[in-house]
Design a protein around this motif. Sequence first.
Motif: not given
Length: 334
Positions: A11, A14-15, A17-19, A21-23
Amino acid sequence: MTAPWEEPDHKNLSNLIKKAKRKTFIRNIIISLIVTVVVLFGGFLLNIQLISSSSSQESKDEYALKNISGPNQYISGITGQDGFLSGTTEYNIYKVVEGVPIPWRTKKTVYNVFPFLPFANIGGSVNGLSLSLPDPDMIREGYEYTRSYNGLTGQRLMNFYIPDVNYNGKVLNDLSALEQMDQDKLVEMAISFDKPYSLAEVRKMIPPELTQVWYWVDTYDNRKFYDPYKDGNGNISFANPLFESWVFGFGIHLDGPQMNEKDFIASLEQGLEGKYEYEFNRIYNYLRGDKAKPSESDIRLLGVVLTGNAKELQILKGQPYVRGAVLGAIVDKY
């Protein structure tokens, strides 16, 4: 089976990677916004620079044309409106008759940074309106043309007659009309000569009480164009006089020395590579002939525009050099 301690790590990854991508997404948006602002601001500055250059050239061309045309006409003010790679300019033009200014017309020009890409503006220039009205005396005497007037002011437009051109005897002479008006009226009159004269000859032969405001220059390289011709029915058509918007010459400065032949040649040279280069080159080449450039002796005058009051201008009656005399603007002294 997956070990219990492996699920939180999955998890967390995954978080992360999401952060990331968001940045990256936010960073890309910010970069895109910055680039867009820079490009738009740069484009805005470039558009201003290009428009300024085009507007300056447009004004230069119009003033060059004004220096050799527009009998007794002066530019009083300029207004402009810029767009995207295009713009419009309006020139307010007036006349002066013995110190009295007369609003005459407005000339609107449209220019583009890239002439072959008109963008928002399509078209050329719009000039002051003119209208033609029948004159009872001219109809009675069999004239094939009519009087012309400024459509905005109602003032008469002057006509000019080329020496040796056959007008079928229909040449206006308004000198007798001066007797019928208030003798203190201030008038403008176009005098067409019986033959070409030099500037020195004109200044000497015109009575000193009359103001010489503009000189009509011989720029006619194709005289055959004005010859009578027969139509398909065997009828003969004769030349019409030239309107004041069709003639070329030079005049006086309201706040400076009088222009002369040398100034006229210099004015021609200023327009050889501008917007009206075809007409400037045609006149320049006609005047210079086989020489490298025209000389002052090549400037021959076919007429003059005079101002004065109605009584003073009557002194021209019977003068042998007057072939035609056509009234222009008429005003009161006060």
